[in-house]
Write an enzyme that holds these catalytic residues in place. Structure first.
Site, PDB file in Angstrom:
ATOM      1  N   ARG A  64       0.833  -1.208   0.000  1.00  0.00           N
ATOM      2  CA  ARG A  64       0.000   0.000   0.000  1.00  0.00           C
ATOM      3  C   ARG A  64       0.868   1.259   0.000  1.00  0.00           C
ATOM      4  NH1 ARG A  64      -2.728   3.208   4.210  1.00  0.00           N
ATOM      5  NH2 ARG A  64      -4.745   3.953   3.413  1.00  0.00           N
ATOM      6  N   HIS A  68       0.630   4.281  -2.658  1.00  0.00           N
ATOM      7  CA  HIS A  68       0.356   5.654  -2.245  1.00  0.00           C
ATOM      8  C   HIS A  68       1.495   6.602  -2.621  1.00  0.00           C
ATOM      9  CE1 HIS A  68      -3.239   5.333   0.699  1.00  0.00           C
ATOM     10  NE2 HIS A  68      -3.308   4.394  -0.231  1.00  0.00           N
ATOM     11  N   SER A  78       8.096  10.397  -2.084  1.00  0.00           N
ATOM     12  CA  SER A  78       7.565  11.529  -1.324  1.00  0.00           C
ATOM     13  C   SER A  78       6.785  11.089  -0.092  1.00  0.00           C
ATOM     14  CB  SER A  78       6.680  12.406  -2.222  1.00  0.00           C
ATOM     15  OG  SER A  78       5.620  11.661  -2.779  1.00  0.00           O
ATOM     16  N   ASN A  96      -3.661   8.676   4.458  1.00  0.00           N
ATOM     17  CA  ASN A  96      -2.501   8.057   5.101  1.00  0.00           C
ATOM     18  C   ASN A  96      -2.507   8.173   6.621  1.00  0.00           C
ATOM     19  OD1 ASN A  96      -1.292   7.329   2.623  1.00  0.00           O
ATOM     20  ND2 ASN A  96      -0.385   9.355   2.408  1.00  0.00           N
ATOM     21  N   PRO A 165      -7.484   7.743  -4.557  1.00  0.00           N
ATOM     22  CA  PRO A 165      -8.901   7.378  -4.585  1.00  0.00           C
ATOM     23  C   PRO A 165      -9.397   7.000  -3.193  1.00  0.00           C
ATOM     24  CG  PRO A 165      -7.570   5.618  -5.514  1.00  0.00           C
ATOM     25  CD  PRO A 165      -6.641   6.762  -5.272  1.00  0.00           C
ATOM     26  N   HIS A 195      -5.810  -6.331  -2.502  1.00  0.00           N
ATOM     27  CA  HIS A 195      -6.643  -6.467  -1.304  1.00  0.00           C
ATOM     28  C   HIS A 195      -6.891  -7.930  -0.942  1.00  0.00           C
ATOM     29  CE1 HIS A 195      -8.418  -2.121  -1.621  1.00  0.00           C
ATOM     30  NE2 HIS A 195      -7.139  -2.154  -1.268  1.00  0.00           N
TER      31      HIS A 195
END
Length: 329
Positions: A64, A68, A78, A96, A165, A195
Protein backbone atom coordinates in the site's frame (compact mmCIF):
# COMPACT_ATOMS: atom_id res chain seq x y z
CA UNK A 1 8.69 -18.58 9.29
CA UNK A 2 5.21 -19.84 10.05
CA UNK A 3 3.65 -21.85 7.22
CA UNK A 4 0.78 -19.36 6.99
CA UNK A 5 3.01 -17.24 4.82
CA UNK A 6 3.20 -20.07 2.28
CA UNK A 7 6.39 -18.75 0.71
CA UNK A 8 6.72 -19.88 -2.86
CA UNK A 9 10.00 -19.89 -4.71
CA UNK A 10 8.72 -20.88 -8.11
CA UNK A 11 9.01 -17.96 -10.49
CA UNK A 12 6.55 -17.51 -13.32
CA UNK A 13 7.87 -16.79 -16.81
CA UNK A 14 9.09 -13.22 -16.82
CA UNK A 15 7.92 -11.88 -20.13
CA UNK A 16 6.72 -8.65 -18.52
CA UNK A 17 9.67 -6.88 -20.16
CA UNK A 18 7.83 -7.01 -23.45
CA UNK A 19 4.92 -5.09 -21.98
CA UNK A 20 6.91 -1.97 -21.19
CA UNK A 21 6.83 1.08 -23.42
CA UNK A 22 10.10 2.26 -25.02
CA UNK A 23 10.08 5.36 -22.78
CA UNK A 24 10.33 3.16 -19.69
CA UNK A 25 13.32 1.35 -21.15
CA UNK A 26 15.07 4.70 -21.59
CA UNK A 27 14.46 5.78 -18.00
CA UNK A 28 14.94 2.62 -15.96
CA UNK A 29 17.21 -0.41 -16.19
CA UNK A 30 16.69 -3.96 -14.96
CA UNK A 31 20.44 -4.24 -14.28
CA UNK A 32 20.95 -0.77 -12.82
CA UNK A 33 22.65 -1.84 -9.57
CA UNK A 34 24.30 -5.04 -10.76
CA UNK A 35 27.79 -3.52 -10.46
CA UNK A 36 27.26 -0.82 -7.83
CA UNK A 37 25.11 -2.80 -5.35
CA UNK A 38 24.98 -6.46 -6.39
CA UNK A 39 23.48 -7.67 -3.07
CA UNK A 40 20.56 -5.24 -3.17
CA UNK A 41 17.79 -7.76 -3.81
CA UNK A 42 19.09 -10.12 -1.14
CA UNK A 43 19.25 -7.30 1.42
CA UNK A 44 15.72 -6.14 0.68
CA UNK A 45 14.30 -9.66 0.68
CA UNK A 46 15.86 -10.59 4.01
CA UNK A 47 14.65 -7.35 5.62
CA UNK A 48 11.09 -7.82 4.39
CA UNK A 49 11.20 -11.48 5.46
CA UNK A 50 12.25 -10.41 8.95
CA UNK A 51 9.49 -7.82 9.11
CA UNK A 52 6.84 -10.37 8.11
CA UNK A 53 8.11 -12.77 10.75
CA UNK A 54 7.05 -10.33 13.47
CA UNK A 55 4.07 -8.68 11.74
CA UNK A 56 2.08 -10.49 9.05
CA UNK A 57 0.21 -7.26 8.22
CA UNK A 58 3.42 -5.64 7.03
CA UNK A 59 3.23 -7.22 3.57
CA UNK A 60 0.02 -5.36 2.77
CA UNK A 61 1.36 -2.20 4.42
CA UNK A 62 4.47 -2.11 2.22
CA UNK A 63 2.44 -2.78 -0.90
CA UNK A 64 0.00 0.00 0.00
CA UNK A 65 2.86 2.39 0.82
CA UNK A 66 4.31 1.87 -2.66
CA UNK A 67 0.92 2.49 -4.29
CA UNK A 68 0.36 5.65 -2.25
CA UNK A 69 3.80 6.90 -3.22
CA UNK A 70 3.47 6.31 -6.96
CA UNK A 71 -0.14 7.49 -7.27
CA UNK A 72 0.72 10.92 -5.86
CA UNK A 73 2.89 12.86 -8.32
CA UNK A 74 4.81 9.76 -9.36
CA UNK A 75 7.23 7.30 -7.76
CA UNK A 76 9.75 9.55 -6.03
CA UNK A 77 9.60 8.51 -2.39
CA UNK A 78 7.57 11.53 -1.32
CA UNK A 79 5.33 9.45 0.98
CA UNK A 80 8.41 8.66 3.09
CA UNK A 81 9.25 12.29 3.89
CA UNK A 82 8.50 13.85 7.26
CA UNK A 83 6.99 17.34 7.47
CA UNK A 84 9.43 20.28 7.37
CA UNK A 85 9.18 24.02 7.73
CA UNK A 86 9.00 24.18 3.91
CA UNK A 87 6.23 21.66 3.23
CA UNK A 88 3.54 19.51 4.81
CA UNK A 89 4.20 15.97 3.70
CA UNK A 90 1.87 13.13 2.77
CA UNK A 91 2.01 11.11 5.99
CA UNK A 92 -0.78 13.15 7.59
CA UNK A 93 -2.95 13.39 4.49
CA UNK A 94 -6.38 11.90 5.11
CA UNK A 95 -5.74 8.65 3.14
CA UNK A 96 -2.50 8.06 5.10
CA UNK A 97 -3.17 9.43 8.58
CA UNK A 98 -3.01 6.69 11.21
CA UNK A 99 -3.08 4.05 8.46
CA UNK A 100 0.12 4.27 6.40
CA UNK A 101 2.62 1.82 7.90
CA UNK A 102 6.02 0.37 7.14
CA UNK A 103 8.21 3.46 7.42
CA UNK A 104 10.45 1.80 10.01
CA UNK A 105 10.90 -1.22 7.74
CA UNK A 106 12.04 1.03 4.90
CA UNK A 107 14.38 2.83 7.33
CA UNK A 108 15.92 -0.52 8.33
CA UNK A 109 16.37 -1.61 4.72
CA UNK A 110 17.94 1.74 3.85
CA UNK A 111 20.38 1.45 6.76
CA UNK A 112 21.42 -2.03 5.65
CA UNK A 113 21.77 -0.94 2.04
CA UNK A 114 23.84 2.10 3.05
CA UNK A 115 26.28 -0.18 4.86
CA UNK A 116 26.77 -2.24 1.70
CA UNK A 117 26.45 0.49 -0.93
CA UNK A 118 26.73 4.03 0.50
CA UNK A 119 24.83 6.83 -1.30
CA UNK A 120 23.95 4.51 -4.20
CA UNK A 121 20.37 3.21 -3.95
CA UNK A 122 17.36 5.52 -3.76
CA UNK A 123 14.66 5.17 -1.14
CA UNK A 124 12.17 5.00 -4.01
CA UNK A 125 13.85 1.94 -5.50
CA UNK A 126 14.01 0.35 -2.05
CA UNK A 127 10.27 0.87 -1.54
CA UNK A 128 9.52 -0.50 -5.02
CA UNK A 129 11.58 -3.63 -4.37
CA UNK A 130 10.07 -4.05 -0.89
CA UNK A 131 6.57 -4.09 -2.41
CA UNK A 132 7.62 -6.84 -4.84
CA UNK A 133 9.14 -8.89 -2.02
CA UNK A 134 6.02 -8.43 0.11
CA UNK A 135 3.96 -10.05 -2.63
CA UNK A 136 6.47 -12.79 -3.38
CA UNK A 137 7.04 -13.78 0.26
CA UNK A 138 3.31 -14.15 0.91
CA UNK A 139 2.87 -16.64 -1.91
CA UNK A 140 2.30 -14.29 -4.82
CA UNK A 141 4.01 -13.81 -8.12
CA UNK A 142 7.51 -12.54 -8.85
CA UNK A 143 8.33 -9.92 -11.45
CA UNK A 144 11.55 -8.23 -12.48
CA UNK A 145 11.70 -4.61 -11.29
CA UNK A 146 13.37 -1.99 -13.51
CA UNK A 147 15.51 0.29 -11.32
CA UNK A 148 17.24 3.65 -11.37
CA UNK A 149 14.62 5.88 -9.74
CA UNK A 150 15.86 8.88 -7.80
CA UNK A 151 14.25 10.50 -4.78
CA UNK A 152 12.19 13.66 -4.88
CA UNK A 153 12.97 16.66 -2.69
CA UNK A 154 9.47 17.59 -1.61
CA UNK A 155 6.06 16.19 -0.72
CA UNK A 156 2.52 17.53 -0.63
CA UNK A 157 -0.29 16.73 1.78
CA UNK A 158 -2.64 18.55 -0.58
CA UNK A 159 -1.65 16.37 -3.54
CA UNK A 160 -2.19 13.19 -1.53
CA UNK A 161 -5.64 14.36 -0.43
CA UNK A 162 -6.61 15.24 -3.99
CA UNK A 163 -5.11 12.37 -5.98
CA UNK A 164 -5.58 9.17 -3.96
CA UNK A 165 -8.90 7.38 -4.58
CA UNK A 166 -11.27 6.94 -1.65
CA UNK A 167 -13.06 3.66 -0.82
CA UNK A 168 -16.48 5.33 -1.08
CA UNK A 169 -16.03 6.81 -4.55
CA UNK A 170 -18.08 5.53 -7.51
CA UNK A 171 -16.32 3.32 -10.02
CA UNK A 172 -16.43 6.00 -12.71
CA UNK A 173 -14.47 8.41 -10.51
CA UNK A 174 -11.87 5.84 -9.49
CA UNK A 175 -11.39 4.75 -13.09
CA UNK A 176 -10.91 8.38 -14.13
CA UNK A 177 -8.21 8.76 -11.48
CA UNK A 178 -6.37 5.73 -12.84
CA UNK A 179 -6.64 6.96 -16.43
CA UNK A 180 -5.26 10.36 -15.38
CA UNK A 181 -2.13 8.54 -14.18
CA UNK A 182 -1.61 6.61 -17.41
CA UNK A 183 -3.24 3.46 -16.08
CA UNK A 184 -6.52 1.92 -17.27
CA UNK A 185 -9.55 -0.05 -16.10
CA UNK A 186 -7.65 -3.32 -16.34
CA UNK A 187 -4.91 -1.96 -14.09
CA UNK A 188 -7.61 -0.86 -11.64
CA UNK A 189 -9.09 -4.36 -11.41
CA UNK A 190 -5.68 -6.04 -11.27
CA UNK A 191 -4.17 -3.74 -8.65
CA UNK A 192 -7.34 -3.95 -6.56
CA UNK A 193 -6.37 -7.61 -6.24
CA UNK A 194 -3.73 -6.44 -3.76
CA UNK A 195 -6.64 -6.47 -1.30
CA UNK A 196 -6.19 -10.21 -1.12
CA UNK A 197 -3.96 -9.38 1.89
CA UNK A 198 -4.27 -6.79 4.62
CA UNK A 199 -6.92 -5.14 6.74
CA UNK A 200 -9.13 -2.06 6.67
CA UNK A 201 -10.45 -0.03 9.59
CA UNK A 202 -14.16 0.30 10.31
CA UNK A 203 -13.97 3.96 9.31
CA UNK A 204 -13.43 2.85 5.70
CA UNK A 205 -16.49 0.63 5.37
CA UNK A 206 -18.93 1.39 8.20
CA UNK A 207 -21.06 3.38 5.71
CA UNK A 208 -22.09 0.00 4.25
CA UNK A 209 -23.30 -1.48 7.53
CA UNK A 210 -26.23 0.66 8.65
CA UNK A 211 -27.18 3.64 6.51
CA UNK A 212 -25.84 2.98 3.04
CA UNK A 213 -26.23 6.08 0.86
CA UNK A 214 -28.83 7.47 3.26
CA UNK A 215 -31.18 4.52 2.83
CA UNK A 216 -31.34 3.71 6.52
CA UNK A 217 -30.37 0.15 5.61
CA UNK A 218 -27.12 -1.77 5.02
CA UNK A 219 -25.60 -2.06 1.56
CA UNK A 220 -27.82 -4.62 -0.23
CA UNK A 221 -24.83 -6.01 -2.13
CA UNK A 222 -23.11 -7.12 1.10
CA UNK A 223 -23.35 -10.81 1.98
CA UNK A 224 -25.60 -11.25 5.02
CA UNK A 225 -23.22 -13.41 7.06
CA UNK A 226 -20.35 -11.02 6.40
CA UNK A 227 -22.63 -8.12 7.35
CA UNK A 228 -23.34 -9.67 10.74
CA UNK A 229 -19.67 -10.26 11.39
CA UNK A 230 -18.73 -6.72 10.41
CA UNK A 231 -21.48 -5.22 12.55
CA UNK A 232 -19.98 -7.05 15.54
CA UNK A 233 -16.55 -5.59 14.73
CA UNK A 234 -17.94 -2.11 14.07
CA UNK A 235 -20.94 -1.58 16.37
CA UNK A 236 -23.02 1.55 16.00
CA UNK A 237 -22.01 4.32 18.34
CA UNK A 238 -19.87 7.41 18.66
CA UNK A 239 -17.12 6.30 16.33
CA UNK A 240 -15.06 4.59 19.00
CA UNK A 241 -14.94 1.47 16.82
CA UNK A 242 -13.54 3.33 13.81
CA UNK A 243 -9.96 2.07 14.37
CA UNK A 244 -11.09 -1.57 14.63
CA UNK A 245 -9.78 -3.75 11.82
CA UNK A 246 -11.36 -6.35 9.55
CA UNK A 247 -9.50 -8.49 6.98
CA UNK A 248 -9.90 -7.48 3.36
CA UNK A 249 -9.96 -11.19 2.54
CA UNK A 250 -11.31 -13.19 5.49
CA UNK A 251 -10.71 -16.52 3.70
CA UNK A 252 -6.94 -16.43 3.12
CA UNK A 253 -6.01 -13.25 4.97
CA UNK A 254 -2.20 -13.52 4.83
CA UNK A 255 -1.90 -15.38 1.52
CA UNK A 256 -1.44 -13.48 -1.74
CA UNK A 257 -3.80 -15.31 -4.10
CA UNK A 258 -6.88 -14.75 -6.25
CA UNK A 259 -9.47 -15.43 -3.53
CA UNK A 260 -10.20 -11.69 -3.41
CA UNK A 261 -11.99 -12.05 -6.76
CA UNK A 262 -13.94 -15.09 -5.56
CA UNK A 263 -15.07 -12.99 -2.59
CA UNK A 264 -16.37 -10.28 -4.91
CA UNK A 265 -18.42 -12.84 -6.80
CA UNK A 266 -19.92 -13.89 -3.46
CA UNK A 267 -20.76 -10.29 -2.50
CA UNK A 268 -18.06 -10.42 0.16
CA UNK A 269 -15.88 -7.50 -0.89
CA UNK A 270 -15.09 -5.48 2.24
CA UNK A 271 -14.75 -2.02 0.75
CA UNK A 272 -17.34 -0.35 -1.42
CA UNK A 273 -14.60 0.33 -3.97
CA UNK A 274 -13.99 -3.43 -4.14
CA UNK A 275 -17.56 -4.64 -4.53
CA UNK A 276 -18.45 -2.03 -7.16
CA UNK A 277 -16.17 -3.86 -9.58
CA UNK A 278 -19.05 -6.34 -9.94
CA UNK A 279 -21.48 -3.56 -10.85
CA UNK A 280 -19.98 -2.90 -14.27
CA UNK A 281 -20.00 -5.49 -17.04
CA UNK A 282 -16.44 -4.72 -18.17
CA UNK A 283 -14.80 -4.88 -14.75
CA UNK A 284 -17.04 -7.77 -13.65
CA UNK A 285 -15.86 -9.89 -16.58
CA UNK A 286 -12.25 -9.32 -15.51
CA UNK A 287 -13.11 -10.24 -11.92
CA UNK A 288 -14.62 -13.51 -13.16
CA UNK A 289 -11.55 -14.29 -15.27
CA UNK A 290 -9.15 -13.66 -12.40
CA UNK A 291 -11.26 -15.74 -10.04
CA UNK A 292 -11.05 -18.67 -12.45
CA UNK A 293 -7.46 -18.31 -13.63
CA UNK A 294 -4.98 -17.49 -10.84
CA UNK A 295 -1.99 -17.55 -13.17
CA UNK A 296 -3.64 -14.94 -15.36
CA UNK A 297 -4.01 -12.74 -12.27
CA UNK A 298 -0.37 -13.26 -11.29
CA UNK A 299 0.81 -12.47 -14.80
CA UNK A 300 -1.26 -9.31 -15.10
CA UNK A 301 -0.49 -8.18 -11.56
CA UNK A 302 3.23 -8.19 -12.26
CA UNK A 303 2.71 -6.24 -15.48
CA UNK A 304 0.50 -3.64 -13.78
CA UNK A 305 2.97 -3.25 -10.92
CA UNK A 306 5.70 -2.47 -13.44
CA UNK A 307 3.45 0.20 -14.96
CA UNK A 308 2.63 1.61 -11.53
CA UNK A 309 6.29 1.68 -10.53
CA UNK A 310 7.21 3.60 -13.69
CA UNK A 311 4.87 6.55 -13.11
CA UNK A 312 6.54 9.96 -12.92
CA UNK A 313 9.98 8.62 -12.05
CA UNK A 314 13.00 10.86 -11.58
CA UNK A 315 16.17 9.65 -13.30
CA UNK A 316 19.57 10.90 -14.39
CA UNK A 317 20.45 14.13 -12.58
CA UNK A 318 16.92 14.80 -11.40
CA UNK A 319 16.17 14.40 -7.71
CA UNK A 320 18.74 12.86 -5.40
CA UNK A 321 19.77 9.72 -3.53
CA UNK A 322 18.58 10.38 0.01
CA UNK A 323 20.82 9.24 2.84
CA UNK A 324 17.82 9.18 5.17
CA UNK A 325 14.47 8.31 3.61
CA UNK A 326 12.58 10.66 5.92
CA UNK A 327 14.46 13.87 4.99
CA UNK A 328 16.06 15.43 1.95
CA UNK A 329 19.84 15.66 1.92
Amino acid sequence: MDSKYSIQFSILPLFFLLLLSPSVYCQLDYYYYDNTCPDLTRIVRYSVYSALWTDARMAASLLRLHFHDCFVDGCEGSVLLDDTSKFKGEKNAFPNRNSARGFEVIDDIKANVEKACPSTVSCTDILTLAAREAVYLTGGTYWSVPLGRRDGKTASEKSANEQLPAPVEPLQNITARFISKGLNAKDLVVLSGAHTIGFASCANFKNRLVNFKGSGKPDPTLDSSLLQNLQSICPKGDGSSDPNLAPLDPVTTNQFDNVYYKNLMNNSGLLQSDQILMGDSNTASMVINYSNYPYLFYQDFGASMIKLGSLGVLTGQNGEIRKNCRVVN
